[in-house]
Design a protein around this motif. Structure first.
Motif, short mmCIF file in Angstrom:
data_model
loop_
_atom_site.label_atom_id
_atom_site.label_comp_id
_atom_site.label_asym_id
_atom_site.label_seq_id
_atom_site.Cartn_x
_atom_site.Cartn_y
_atom_site.Cartn_z
N THR A 10 0.87 -1.18 0.00
CA THR A 10 0.00 0.00 0.00
C THR A 10 0.91 1.23 0.00
O THR A 10 2.14 1.10 0.00
CB THR A 10 -0.91 0.02 1.25
N THR A 113 -8.64 -2.04 0.64
CA THR A 113 -7.49 -1.20 0.32
C THR A 113 -7.59 -0.74 -1.12
O THR A 113 -8.32 -1.33 -1.93
CB THR A 113 -6.15 -1.95 0.53
N GLY A 151 -10.05 0.38 6.46
CA GLY A 151 -9.04 0.42 5.40
C GLY A 151 -9.15 1.67 4.55
O GLY A 151 -10.22 2.26 4.40
N TYR A 172 -4.00 1.50 7.14
CA TYR A 172 -2.92 0.79 6.44
C TYR A 172 -2.46 -0.42 7.24
O TYR A 172 -2.72 -0.53 8.44
CB TYR A 172 -1.74 1.74 6.20
#
Length: 226
Positions: A10, A113, A151, A172
């Motif tokens: 990420t 995400t 998320g 995260y």
């Protein structure tokens, strides 16, 4: 046990050191464009803060995604290289699992995400430790309804999924949570054999979780000029 854990799947470049009982040090920088530049200095930072040397590490754990190709491979290739040089095992953990664990939730929820292309990577969890389904990739409006969301991917599309569903939890996969989740599993008997068989519920070999083809394509043959 001294677990070095990190994730680059990420925008968060994050690393932590865990001694089997607690997180000794953790460092995170959110920068989606500098995974390759930031990971090694971040690892050096947590080692220095913990008063440890790289040679003290007994296990390497990396976030296995899903995530964008370039960032994801930075972490996994680093994990494989460190494990080979140190002569220690390396494992992967689904990045969504690290986000879920960091939430601390004991109720059903979804983790999402950012997958780019106006999509999210997501998983369905019974609680912070138990994934029921996923990882998968979908448009935000196709996510299962009626469940709370955590998320950065969920927060990006709050107007689509419903802001009231968003929970106050880390966005995260911070490496402290990743390391703690892994450390819980590493004390199990025959853990390496179970991982290599592909049946462990949390740990895997350090290989990327890919859910779609890369953006880069082999160029087509040039057109003939007549």
């Amino acid at each position: 046990m001294l677990v070095l854990a990190f994730d680059t799947a990420t925008p968060a470049v994050t690393a932590a050191l865990h001694d089997g009982e607690r997180v000794l040090a953790e460092s995170t920088t959110v920068d989606a464009r500098r995974h390759g530049e930031l990971l090694v200095p971040t690892i050096e930072t947590v080692l220095r803060e913990a008063g440890a040397e790289l040679a003290d590490v007994t296990v390497v754990v990396a976030g296995a995604g899903p995530g964008p190709y370039t960032g994801l491979r930075v972490g996994l290739m680093t994990a494989q290289a460190l494990a080979a040089s140190l002569g220690v095992p390396a494992y992967g953990v689904c990045t969504l699992d690290a986000v879920a664990y960091g939430s601390g939730l004991s109720e059903p929820f979804l983790v999402a995400t950012d997958a780019r292309r106006k999509e999210v990577f997501w998983g369905h969890y019974e609680d912070m430790r138990t994934r029921l389904s996923g990882p998968a990739v979908s448009r935000p409006h196709d996510l299962p309804g009626g469940l709370p969301l955590v998320g950065a991917g969920a927060r990006m599309y709050a107007e689509v999924v419903g802001a009231s569903r968003l929970l106050d939890a880390p966005e995260y996969p911070f490496a402290g949570a990743l390391a703690s989740l892994a450390a819980e599993q590493l004390g199990e008997p025959d853990v390496r054999e179970v991982v290599e068989s592909g049946t462990h519920p949390v740990l895997s070999l350090p290989r990327p979780v890919y859910l779609r083809r890369p953006d880069a394509q082999v160029p087509a043959a040039p057109k003939k000029v007549t």
